[in-house]
Design a protein around this motif. Structure first.
Motif, PDB file in Angstrom:
ATOM      1  N   ILE A 211       0.769  -1.246  -0.101  1.00 14.45           N
ATOM      2  CA  ILE A 211      -0.011  -0.041  -0.098  1.00 14.45           C
ATOM      3  C   ILE A 211       1.064   1.181  -0.009  1.00 14.45           C
ATOM      4  O   ILE A 211       1.470   1.558   0.961  1.00 14.45           O
ATOM      5  N   ASP A 212       0.640   2.074  -1.114  1.00 15.10           N
ATOM      6  CA  ASP A 212       1.516   3.526  -1.207  1.00 15.10           C
ATOM      7  C   ASP A 212       0.712   4.139  -0.222  1.00 15.10           C
ATOM      8  O   ASP A 212      -0.349   4.674  -0.211  1.00 15.10           O
ATOM      9  N   LEU A 213       1.814   4.727   0.871  1.00 14.18           N
ATOM     10  CA  LEU A 213       1.048   5.803   2.168  1.00 14.18           C
ATOM     11  C   LEU A 213       1.399   7.039   1.702  1.00 14.18           C
ATOM     12  O   LEU A 213       1.226   8.053   2.222  1.00 14.18           O
ATOM     13  N   GLY A 214       2.127   7.441   0.397  1.00  9.50           N
ATOM     14  CA  GLY A 214       2.569   8.752   0.010  1.00  9.50           C
ATOM     15  C   GLY A 214       3.764   9.013   0.628  1.00  9.50           C
ATOM     16  O   GLY A 214       3.800   9.882   1.333  1.00  9.50           O
ATOM     17  N   GLY A 215       4.708   8.186   0.340  1.00  7.50           N
ATOM     18  CA  GLY A 215       6.141   8.604   0.826  1.00  7.50           C
ATOM     19  C   GLY A 215       6.892   7.412   1.012  1.00  7.50           C
ATOM     20  O   GLY A 215       8.142   7.207   1.162  1.00  7.50           O
ATOM     21  N   ALA A 216       6.089   6.002   1.169  1.00  7.69           N
ATOM     22  CA  ALA A 216       6.765   4.890   1.657  1.00  7.69           C
ATOM     23  C   ALA A 216       5.599   3.860   1.268  1.00  7.69           C
ATOM     24  O   ALA A 216       4.382   4.310   1.636  1.00  7.69           O
ATOM     25  N   ASP A 217       6.192   2.457   1.131  1.00  6.63           N
ATOM     26  CA  ASP A 217       4.939   1.585   0.980  1.00  6.63           C
ATOM     27  C   ASP A 217       4.846   0.810   2.276  1.00  6.63           C
ATOM     28  O   ASP A 217       5.919   0.604   3.078  1.00  6.63           O
ATOM     29  N   GLY A 218       3.594   0.406   2.640  1.00  9.54           N
ATOM     30  CA  GLY A 218       3.330  -0.511   3.860  1.00  9.54           C
ATOM     31  C   GLY A 218       2.884  -1.922   3.295  1.00  9.54           C
ATOM     32  O   GLY A 218       2.399  -1.827   2.388  1.00  9.54           O
ATOM     33  N   LEU A 219       3.063  -2.921   3.924  1.00 13.54           N
ATOM     34  CA  LEU A 219       2.833  -4.388   3.533  1.00 13.54           C
ATOM     35  C   LEU A 219       1.725  -4.755   4.478  1.00 13.54           C
ATOM     36  O   LEU A 219       1.588  -4.737   5.875  1.00 13.54           O
ATOM     37  N   LEU A 220       0.425  -4.964   3.771  1.00 14.65           N
ATOM     38  CA  LEU A 220      -0.752  -5.486   4.262  1.00 14.65           C
ATOM     39  C   LEU A 220      -0.506  -6.988   4.096  1.00 14.65           C
ATOM     40  O   LEU A 220      -0.931  -7.499   3.137  1.00 14.65           O
ATOM     41  N   HIS A 221      -0.275  -7.821   5.314  1.00 13.49           N
ATOM     42  CA  HIS A 221      -0.055  -9.070   4.830  1.00 13.49           C
ATOM     43  C   HIS A 221      -1.219  -9.944   4.950  1.00 13.49           C
ATOM     44  O   HIS A 221      -2.473  -9.332   5.465  1.00 13.49           O
ATOM     45  N   ILE A 222      -1.437 -10.958   4.204  1.00  9.11           N
ATOM     46  CA  ILE A 222      -2.723 -11.865   4.094  1.00  9.11           C
ATOM     47  C   ILE A 222      -3.368 -12.042   5.437  1.00  9.11           C
ATOM     48  O   ILE A 222      -4.640 -12.152   5.507  1.00  9.11           O
ATOM     49  N   SER A 223      -2.650 -12.366   6.384  1.00  7.68           N
ATOM     50  CA  SER A 223      -3.257 -12.301   7.627  1.00  7.68           C
ATOM     51  C   SER A 223      -3.860 -11.375   8.520  1.00  7.68           C
ATOM     52  O   SER A 223      -4.553 -11.410   9.357  1.00  7.68           O
ATOM     53  N   GLU A 224      -3.513 -10.146   7.979  1.00  2.00           N
ATOM     54  CA  GLU A 224      -4.004  -8.911   8.527  1.00  2.00           C
ATOM     55  C   GLU A 224      -5.321  -8.395   7.517  1.00  2.00           C
ATOM     56  O   GLU A 224      -5.564  -7.090   7.900  1.00  2.00           O
ATOM     57  N   MET A 225      -5.541  -8.942   6.538  1.00  5.18           N
ATOM     58  CA  MET A 225      -6.583  -8.358   5.741  1.00  5.18           C
ATOM     59  C   MET A 225      -7.949  -8.473   6.125  1.00  5.18           C
ATOM     60  O   MET A 225      -8.956  -7.767   5.438  1.00  5.18           O
ATOM     61  N   SER A 226      -8.155  -9.335   7.014  1.00  6.54           N
ATOM     62  CA  SER A 226      -9.622  -9.679   7.358  1.00  6.54           C
ATOM     63  C   SER A 226      -9.701 -10.455   8.832  1.00  6.54           C
ATOM     64  O   SER A 226      -8.598 -11.078   9.231  1.00  6.54           O
ATOM     65  N   TRP A 227     -10.740 -10.096   9.680  1.00  7.56           N
ATOM     66  CA  TRP A 227     -10.750 -10.971  10.787  1.00  7.56           C
ATOM     67  C   TRP A 227     -11.140 -12.422  10.230  1.00  7.56           C
ATOM     68  O   TRP A 227     -10.885 -13.305  11.289  1.00  7.56           O
ATOM     69  N   GLY A 228     -11.490 -12.706   9.073  1.00  7.50           N
ATOM     70  CA  GLY A 228     -11.790 -13.877   8.581  1.00  7.50           C
ATOM     71  C   GLY A 228     -10.821 -14.186   7.716  1.00  7.50           C
ATOM     72  O   GLY A 228      -9.686 -13.685   7.569  1.00  7.50           O
ATOM     73  N   ARG A 229     -10.826 -15.404   6.959  1.00  2.51           N
ATOM     74  CA  ARG A 229      -9.865 -15.877   6.124  1.00  2.51           C
ATOM     75  C   ARG A 229      -9.870 -15.128   4.785  1.00  2.51           C
ATOM     76  O   ARG A 229     -10.987 -14.928   4.183  1.00  2.51           O
ATOM     77  N   VAL A 230      -8.644 -15.002   4.351  1.00  2.00           N
ATOM     78  CA  VAL A 230      -8.698 -14.450   3.003  1.00  2.00           C
ATOM     79  C   VAL A 230      -7.637 -15.480   1.972  1.00  2.00           C
ATOM     80  O   VAL A 230      -6.355 -15.533   2.464  1.00  2.00           O
ATOM     81  N   GLU A 231      -8.297 -16.203   1.125  1.00  3.40           N
ATOM     82  CA  GLU A 231      -7.540 -17.319   0.319  1.00  3.40           C
ATOM     83  C   GLU A 231      -6.699 -16.452  -0.614  1.00  3.40           C
ATOM     84  O   GLU A 231      -5.726 -17.312  -0.868  1.00  3.40           O
ATOM     85  N   ASN A 232      -7.163 -15.578  -1.419  1.00  3.28           N
ATOM     86  CA  ASN A 232      -6.524 -15.080  -2.493  1.00  3.28           C
ATOM     87  C   ASN A 232      -6.650 -13.604  -2.592  1.00  3.28           C
ATOM     88  O   ASN A 232      -7.501 -12.854  -2.855  1.00  3.28           O
ATOM     89  N   PRO A 233      -5.625 -12.818  -2.041  1.00  2.06           N
ATOM     90  CA  PRO A 233      -5.576 -11.388  -2.144  1.00  2.06           C
ATOM     91  C   PRO A 233      -6.101 -10.651  -3.457  1.00  2.06           C
ATOM     92  O   PRO A 233      -6.404  -9.692  -3.279  1.00  2.06           O
ATOM     93  N   LYS A 234      -5.433 -11.475  -4.377  1.00  5.36           N
ATOM     94  CA  LYS A 234      -5.985 -10.676  -5.711  1.00  5.36           C
ATOM     95  C   LYS A 234      -7.140 -10.923  -6.081  1.00  5.36           C
ATOM     96  O   LYS A 234      -7.580 -10.048  -6.922  1.00  5.36           O
TER      97      LYS A 234
END
Length: 376
Positions: A211-234
């Motif tokens: 994720i571009d935060l406007g000066g640096a990129d941050g990583l949104l790991h698959i395990s932090e994308m939802s309280w539930g399960r995310v099988e495929n971020p794409k």
């Protein structure tokens, strides 16, 4: 002493000019391909389109009109037909060379339109001086196709100035890096762990999204994308999408992000919803040989041990269940600290004698042990 003839006096009234001299002339006539100027000499000066600019097919009637004054450089005093050949582009190039030299010495940022997109980079023109920007210095990332820059105004600095070899090299990359460094500095001064910020999805991989935060990129790991399960971020995120994200951790120049906002935490009121004895309904999310994991809601899974699926003996859950089957069962164990819930369908079938209930307690302990062994 003899008197001068009229022709001699007229001849002496005109100034003397030399090749290479800079003179000022007044436009007498303009044609699409040439400009005729009175330069105070016995012959008029001719400025052709090729000596006005390097740009092709320029209509000179759009550039000058009779009565205009221009500074030009004498190319030839006599072209063989008694006319003076003039050049404007070479005068401009001389002045351009001086301009480029000053920009090089002062590290000045120049702005120019891309005149040509070449195989190895970009060509820009500053005051009739062509400057080459190699592909490696166009951006801070590799760009195979530079065609998007055609006709665009870009900024750059002169990184190499060699007039003897007529070699002028521009550098856009260092400006981009400097700007990003400044933006990064400002960003890290303004953000803190726990802040909610807005960003734009820059790239999506199998393990997460950047994720571009406007000066640096941050990583949104698959395990932090939802309280539930995310099988495929794409399948969940698209490049260019705007997101509000939580800054989970800042470690040096690395930023870990999350979409697990606490106000949406499904475990905050789980103790009431999934208290021991409550009857709940969920869908089978995944299975192992020792049991099936039932999703009660996104982010809350419960274990239905193989021994609690039926009163009859079952070898493995897959013998009677499949993914997405709906299951109604009773909560027989709730561990909020470890976020573990145990279910029993068998407990729904008939009241259990005390001895059997004690056995159920033993099963609950065995379940934790089995889970721990699986995790190891």
């Amino acid at each position: 002493m003899s008197e001068l003839t009229f022709e001699q006096m007229l001849e002496e009234s005109f100034k003397t000019i030399h090749a290479g001299e800079v003179v000022e002339g007044t436009v007498i006539d303009v044609k699409p391909e040439e400009i005729i100027l009175n330069i105070g000499y016995k012959s008029d000066g001719i400025l052709t389109r090729n000596e006005y600019t390097n740009e092709p097919n320029v209509d000179l009637t759009t550039i000058a009109k009779p009565g205009d004054t221009m500074e030009v450089k004498v190319l030839k005093v006599n072209d063989g037909e008694g006319q003076v050949l003039l050049t404007y582009k070479r005068l401009a190039a001389d002045r351009g060379n001086k301009r480029i030299e000053e920009a090089f010495n002062n590290r000045e940022v120049l702005t120019a339109k891309v005149a040509q997109v070449l195989d190895g980079g970009l060509s820009v023109v500053v005051e009739e001086v062509r400057i080459f920007i190699p592909a490696s210095l166009v951006s801070d990332v590799y760009e195979k196709d530079l065609s998007k820059y055609a006709g665009q105004d870009i900024q750059f600095v002169i990184s190499e100035y060699n007039p003897k070899r007529r070699r002028y090299i521009g550098d856009r990359k260092q400006l981009i890096l400097a700007e990003k460094a400044e933006l990064q500095k400002k960003l890290f001064e303004s953000i803190h762990e726990g802040d909610t910020v807005e960003g734009v999805v820059k790239n999506v991989t199998d393990f997460g999204a950047f994720i571009d935060l406007g000066g640096a990129d941050g990583l949104l790991h698959i395990s932090e994308m939802s309280w539930g399960r995310v099988e495929n971020p794409k399948k969940v995120f698209k490049v260019g999408e705007k997101l509000k994200v939580l800054i989970k951790e800042i470690s040096g120049s690395k930023i870990a992000l999350s979409l697990k906002f606490e106000d949406a935490n499904p475990w905050k009121d789980a103790a009431q919803k999934y208290a021991v004895g409550n009857v709940v309904t969920g869908k089978v999310a995944r299975m192992t040989d020792f049991g099936a994991f039932v999703e009660l809601e996104p982010g809350v899974d419960a274990l239905l041990h193989v021994s609690q699926i039926s009163k009859e003996h079952i070898e493995k859950p897959a013998d009677v269940l499949k993914i997405n089957d709906e299951v109604t069962a009773k909560v027989v164990d709730f561990n909020e600290e470890d976020r573990k819930i145990s279910l029993s369908v068998k407990a729904m079938l008939a009241p259990e004698p005390k001895a059997e209930a004690e056995d159920a307690d033993v099963v609950s302990v065995d379940i934790d042990a089995v889970i721990a062994s699986e995790q190891e």
